[in-house]
Each structure stands twice: as C-alpha cells, then as structure tokens.
Design an enzyme around this catalytic site. Structure first.
Site, mmCIF file in Angstrom:
data_model
loop_
_atom_site.group_PDB
_atom_site.id
_atom_site.type_symbol
_atom_site.label_atom_id
_atom_site.label_comp_id
_atom_site.label_asym_id
_atom_site.label_seq_id
_atom_site.Cartn_x
_atom_site.Cartn_y
_atom_site.Cartn_z
ATOM 1 N N GLY A 1 3.503 85.298 -41.913
ATOM 2 C CA GLY A 1 4.456 86.081 -42.689
ATOM 3 C C GLY A 1 5.549 85.228 -43.294
ATOM 4 O O GLY A 1 6.694 85.654 -43.404
ATOM 5 N N TYR B 1 2.054 65.248 -25.347
ATOM 6 C CA TYR B 1 3.043 66.195 -25.862
ATOM 7 C C TYR B 1 4.444 65.794 -25.422
ATOM 8 O O TYR B 1 4.705 65.610 -24.242
ATOM 9 C CB TYR B 1 2.752 67.608 -25.388
ATOM 10 C CG TYR B 1 1.529 68.234 -26.026
ATOM 11 C CD1 TYR B 1 0.864 67.627 -27.084
ATOM 12 C CD2 TYR B 1 1.043 69.457 -25.571
ATOM 13 C CE1 TYR B 1 -0.246 68.210 -27.655
ATOM 14 C CE2 TYR B 1 -0.072 70.046 -26.141
ATOM 15 C CZ TYR B 1 -0.715 69.419 -27.176
ATOM 16 O OH TYR B 1 -1.828 70.000 -27.738
ATOM 17 N N ALA C 1 -2.205 78.535 -38.946
ATOM 18 C CA ALA C 1 -2.189 77.530 -40.020
ATOM 19 C C ALA C 1 -0.792 76.969 -40.221
ATOM 20 O O ALA C 1 -0.243 76.978 -41.321
ATOM 21 C CB ALA C 1 -2.723 78.114 -41.325
#
Length: 321
Positions: free
Chosen positions: A222, A53, A216
């Site tokens: 939203g 990362y 996802a």
C-alpha cells in the site's frame, strides 16, 4: 493461528514465519521484544533469523539478530515452544574461512549460532545461498555430522535454483545424507520467476517454500495509499507504478489492505509453507496475521494474475512448445 507441516518434515509450524532481519540494526531491543511477544501471543511458533543479520559487509556486528532472539527466548522461557530457523554461508569476518559452505565454516558457524541463540539445537539450519565452489558431498557430510551430534534437526536451502534443489536432494537421498525439507526464495506477486523451475522442483521433492520479501520490499504494502498525495507522485516505483496503482485500486474494491492481500495470495499457493514477514512495528505484524483469514476465490486469483502475470507457468512450456 493456522499451522502446517514444515515442508516434507513431521514438524508443525505456524503459517506465518516471523523474520527477524530488522531486529538489532533497524529496530532496538524493546520494540523487537514487543513484536516477539505479540507473535507468540498470536500463535506464531516459527521464527527465522540468520548469522549475518545485524552485520555490515565484512560481518561487523553480525549476529545481533540471533543474540537478541536468544536473549528473548531465555528471558521469556519459551525456547521449546518455537521452531527456530537460522542460516549459514554469509560473511562473518575477514578471514578466508569466515564465509561460505566449507565444512570448516559450516561447523564453526553452527557452533557460533548455537551460542548466540543460547540453545542446544537449531531446528532448521539453512544454507543462505548456493555455494558453487564446494563439493555437494562435503556440504552434506558436514550437516549430516551436525545432525548426528544433535546440533541441528532439519536442513533447508535458500536462494537455490531448481536444478540445485535436485542436485542436493538426489545426492542426499542416494547416499543417506541429510536431505532438504525447505527452500527459502524471494517470491511475491511482483516477483514470480521461481515459478519456472524452483516451484516445480520444490513440489516434486515435497519441499516447503518459505517466501522472503513477500511484499516486494514494501511495494505491495500500500505504498501509494500510505503516501500523501503530494509525495505519491515522487515515489520511485520504476516500471511497476501502473501495476501498483491498479493493484491498490483492486484491493480497495475488495475492502482489503494491499499488504494483507499480497500475503493472502502467497498463502493460497500450494507450495508455500509460510511467508517470512519482517515487521518493523507491532501493527505490521497484526496485519500479516489478519491475512490468514482472507479467502480468495478463483475470480480473485485470476484478477491478481492479470494484474501481476507470472512467467506463464513452469519451464519449458512457459517459453517453448
């Protein structure tokens, strides 16, 4: 905060795992510290990172997330309050042994992660991806030796197929090598393929599932309601657009934020130990924590299955008689 066992182990972890993939390359030190402080204040004790990362395709700047997490733990003096998970397998340099799951790279990778994290042990060491070119006994021998040395406590996998979980677990249990306690896979309402074989395998072996990408890549967060009306039509959502539109309308009828509803669905899956959330802001983390208080009944779960149908159960019944 709610807590549960870390898969088949005796360790206790928060039901939300804080993922730190964005720490370093995406968000800087100060906002990362703010999110980490907020997580701990709210009882999150499970923090997930990885050696790669912060790095580029050849490991450039890899280790930023681990180093930042290590600095924060040292500055706050909180190492012993946390269950720290990291990973090994990805590229950390251009050398032939700077990646993979050879015993050489595993032992070097764990030592490097310990140094960056500023700790004497890694609570959950995860294989970041299946490695098909290295014998399973070599991999398990390396991790077993590291456990005997006190450098790692538990072993987990990530991005394994169901048969790989069986392969590793059966060899480990038969030879008294280090067994798996968790599997970290992509899993969310829109991506449910692992219900065919990974989920049944995890349940059979008592492994805790740690879903990554629980929203996802933001599509369950939203995305349409957050975009202004002029931009929402231009968002590239592919074939999922009709489902996302219906999903956001259903969340609104429940009076829930779509992101919180998606996390709540995961928390209602018996195999899930803790979704790995990767907030970029403190507000996003607060929303993830709120999902713990959302109760979903049979009717709500059935409607979410209708909007986001899975593969039809586990294999082979999902596609055969």
């Amino acid at each position: 905060m709610k807590y549960t066992r870390l898969g088949r182990s005796g360790a206790t972890v928060s039901r939300i795992a804080l993922g730190t993939m964005n720490f370093g390359p995406v968000i800087g030190r100060e906002p990362s510290y703010e999110i980490l402080d907020l997580a701990l204040e709210n009882g999150i004790t499970f923090v997930d990172t990885a050696d790669v990362y912060g790095g580029g395709p050849w490991g450039d700047n890899a280790g930023q997330s681990e180093a930042l997490l290590g600095d924060w733990m040292r500055d706050r003096g909180v190492r012993d309050q946390l269950v720290v998970a990291t990973k090994v397998q990805g590229p950390m340099g251009e050398g032939p042994n700077d990646r993979g799951l050879s015993a050489v790279h595993i032992r070097a990778g764990v030592d490097a992660s310990l140094k960056r994290l500023g700790t004497d042990r890694i609570d959950l060491m995860q294989m970041h991806h299946i490695e098909r070119t290295v014998p399973v006994d070599e991999v398990l021998d390396a991790f077993t030796t590291l456990r005997e040395q006190g450098k790692i406590v538990y072993l987990g996998s990530s991005n394994f197929a169901g048969w790989n979980l069986a392969q590793y677990q059966e060899q480990a249990l038969a030879s008294r090598r280090m067994p798996l306690v968790t599997e970290q896979s992509v899993y969310n309402l829109a991506q449910r393929t692992i219900e065919l074989e990974v989920v049944p395998a995890a349940l059979n072996y008592g492994l805790g599932l740690l879903p990554w990408s629980p929203l996802a890549s933001g599509q369950l967060g939203g995305v349409l309601q957050k975009a202004d009306r002029s931009r929402s039509k231009d968002l590239d959502l592919g074939d999922r657009r009709p489902q996302i539109e219906e999903y956001e309308r259903y969340a609104a009828t429940l009076g829930l934020d779509p992101a919180e509803l998606a996390l709540a669905w995961l928390l209602h899956q018996p195999v899930v130990t803790a979704p790995v959330v990767g907030p970029r802001t403190a507000a996003q983390l607060t929303g993830a924590i709120a999902a713990l208080d959302i109760g979903l009944g049979a009717d709500e779960l059935a409607e979410l299955d209708r909007i986001w149908p899975g593969p039809g159960g586990q294999a082979p019944e999902a596609y055969a008689w």
